[in-house]
Scaffold this motif. Sequence first.
Motif, PDB file in Angstrom:
ATOM      1  N   SER A  60      76.800 102.863 -15.155  1.00  0.00           N
ATOM      2  CA  SER A  60      78.034 102.686 -14.386  1.00  0.00           C
ATOM      3  C   SER A  60      78.548 101.255 -14.431  1.00  0.00           C
ATOM      4  O   SER A  60      79.754 101.021 -14.448  1.00  0.00           O
ATOM      5  CB  SER A  60      77.813 103.101 -12.925  1.00  0.00           C
ATOM      6  OG  SER A  60      76.800 102.293 -12.320  1.00  0.00           O
ATOM      7  N   ASP A  76      76.834 111.176 -17.231  1.00  0.00           N
ATOM      8  CA  ASP A  76      77.844 110.258 -16.713  1.00  0.00           C
ATOM      9  C   ASP A  76      78.600 110.891 -15.548  1.00  0.00           C
ATOM     10  O   ASP A  76      78.269 111.999 -15.110  1.00  0.00           O
ATOM     11  CB  ASP A  76      78.796 109.803 -17.819  1.00  0.00           C
ATOM     12  CG  ASP A  76      79.641 110.936 -18.402  1.00  0.00           C
ATOM     13  OD1 ASP A  76      79.763 112.010 -17.762  1.00  0.00           O
ATOM     14  OD2 ASP A  76      80.184 110.755 -19.507  1.00  0.00           O
ATOM     15  N   ALA A  77      79.609 110.192 -15.039  1.00  0.00           N
ATOM     16  CA  ALA A  77      80.341 110.658 -13.860  1.00  0.00           C
ATOM     17  C   ALA A  77      81.038 111.993 -14.100  1.00  0.00           C
ATOM     18  O   ALA A  77      81.319 112.734 -13.149  1.00  0.00           O
ATOM     19  CB  ALA A  77      81.359 109.601 -13.431  1.00  0.00           C
ATOM     20  N   ASP A  78      81.308 112.308 -15.354  1.00  0.00           N
ATOM     21  CA  ASP A  78      81.961 113.574 -15.693  1.00  0.00           C
ATOM     22  C   ASP A  78      80.968 114.670 -16.038  1.00  0.00           C
ATOM     23  O   ASP A  78      81.367 115.765 -16.455  1.00  0.00           O
ATOM     24  CB  ASP A  78      82.921 113.364 -16.875  1.00  0.00           C
ATOM     25  CG  ASP A  78      84.051 112.400 -16.535  1.00  0.00           C
ATOM     26  OD1 ASP A  78      84.544 112.460 -15.392  1.00  0.00           O
ATOM     27  OD2 ASP A  78      84.435 111.603 -17.409  1.00  0.00           O
ATOM     28  N   TYR A  90      70.833 104.352 -14.432  1.00  0.00           N
ATOM     29  CA  TYR A  90      72.158 104.816 -14.025  1.00  0.00           C
ATOM     30  C   TYR A  90      73.041 103.660 -13.552  1.00  0.00           C
ATOM     31  O   TYR A  90      74.272 103.740 -13.623  1.00  0.00           O
ATOM     32  CB  TYR A  90      72.034 105.890 -12.934  1.00  0.00           C
ATOM     33  CG  TYR A  90      71.721 107.252 -13.502  1.00  0.00           C
ATOM     34  CD1 TYR A  90      72.737 108.088 -13.956  1.00  0.00           C
ATOM     35  CD2 TYR A  90      70.405 107.694 -13.612  1.00  0.00           C
ATOM     36  CE1 TYR A  90      72.450 109.340 -14.492  1.00  0.00           C
ATOM     37  CE2 TYR A  90      70.105 108.940 -14.154  1.00  0.00           C
ATOM     38  CZ  TYR A  90      71.134 109.756 -14.585  1.00  0.00           C
ATOM     39  OH  TYR A  90      70.846 110.990 -15.133  1.00  0.00           O
TER      40      TYR A  90
END
Length: 451
Positions: A282, A371-373, A278
């Motif tokens: 990022s 992912d972040a979304d 992760y």
Amino acid sequence: MRFEKMTKVIALTGAVAMAFGLAGCGGSGSGSSASGKGGKTEILVWSWDSTLPRTVKGFEAKNPDIKVKVTNVGTNKKEYTALNNALSANKGAPDLAQVEYYALPEYATQDKLQDLSDMGASGYKSFYTPGTWNSVNLNGGVYALPMDSGPMALFYNKEVFDKAGVTEVPTTWDEYYEAAKKIKAVGSYITSDSGDAGFFDSMTWQAGAKPFATSKDGKTVTINLTGDSKVKKWDDYWQKMINEDLINTKIPGWSDDWNKGLNDGSIASLLMGAWMPYNLLSGAPDASGKWRVAQMPTWEKGGTENSENGGSSLAMIKTKDDSKSKAAYKFLEYACHNAEGIKTRVDGGAFPADNNTLKSNEFLSMTSLKDADGKDNAYFGGQKFNEVLSQAAKNVLPGYKFLPFEVYARGIYGDKMTAFTSKSATLDQGIAAWQKDLQNYAKQQGYTVKE
């Protein structure tokens, strides 16, 4: 308690200790009341891990009489400084604290942590991986429960490797050296190291070194870096890589330039803990689909030896308040031993320390990251990356020990290892200087020192 209490207080953070404001950090602490609003028992947890707060909702739903507050007072060294200050003042300490495996012996030696053996943790050996269990089981006591783990793996940019003609993943250190030369020829470095003590520990551990030991009574330490042939084996190899300019020694890990190198391929691989996926997603988002994961190279063809790199435990600060300790242990159990709590953390990106998760089909079959979304990202090109990382966890060599002042040791490592910045210096010289400083420091803290 299975450690003799030292008569002289150990400086947890040594050279890295600095004033750290505790304003706003005051919580339940070991000397405060256990009762909060509405008659609930309130417990304070210090942790920088982003996945631990996710477990609070599920825990409180099952334990409505307990309220959990998770506070981030700073990452690793900053938290240790704050914790040391709070413990010294006997005020403001948390009930539970995230403590990395390498730092755990310091607190246990000082008799600051609750031995969890009698609370039920003594029978958990088979639940956790050998590497993480050995890290929390100190001199017969269980001084924390594993939160996560960091078995080492080779993360590599397949696109850069292919471009360089490295079509077979290096399985030995000799092959890694040859791959490094090919990758340098196409304008990239195979990896970077600007002098990281945690990396040194991991790599000498993987080589079979055991330079440190602490006696059962906690009064005698062994510091034998220069006399350990396996330390020498790694140092000689890494010195050759430095001499031939095959690793980038100028870019510090976790810097913006480091992430840029991972993103654009100028740094083509990492020897890193299994918690890295992760962070790659990022930090190097443009490289999605290019990276893969493999087992660590070993010294002999067909070898499987591995080590840990990073990882944290959740430890209970000693208290005389029985209701506090019971409430804290319930949360500790939920976050680190309960299947629901562990799944919540793993779903958030933590790499598991328990064998059940590591062998579960759901975990092993993962081919993407969130992912972040919340969207699936096949960062490793559709590879079942957890299959590799799960095997890496099984291959960790047992028996490696950290110093009972490891935070100090790591804090001064970079100052001694000038070989990363000066061609006139060598790793051997740096190791000798580091050893001398550590031995002197140990004597100043009241230890008997063996070489």
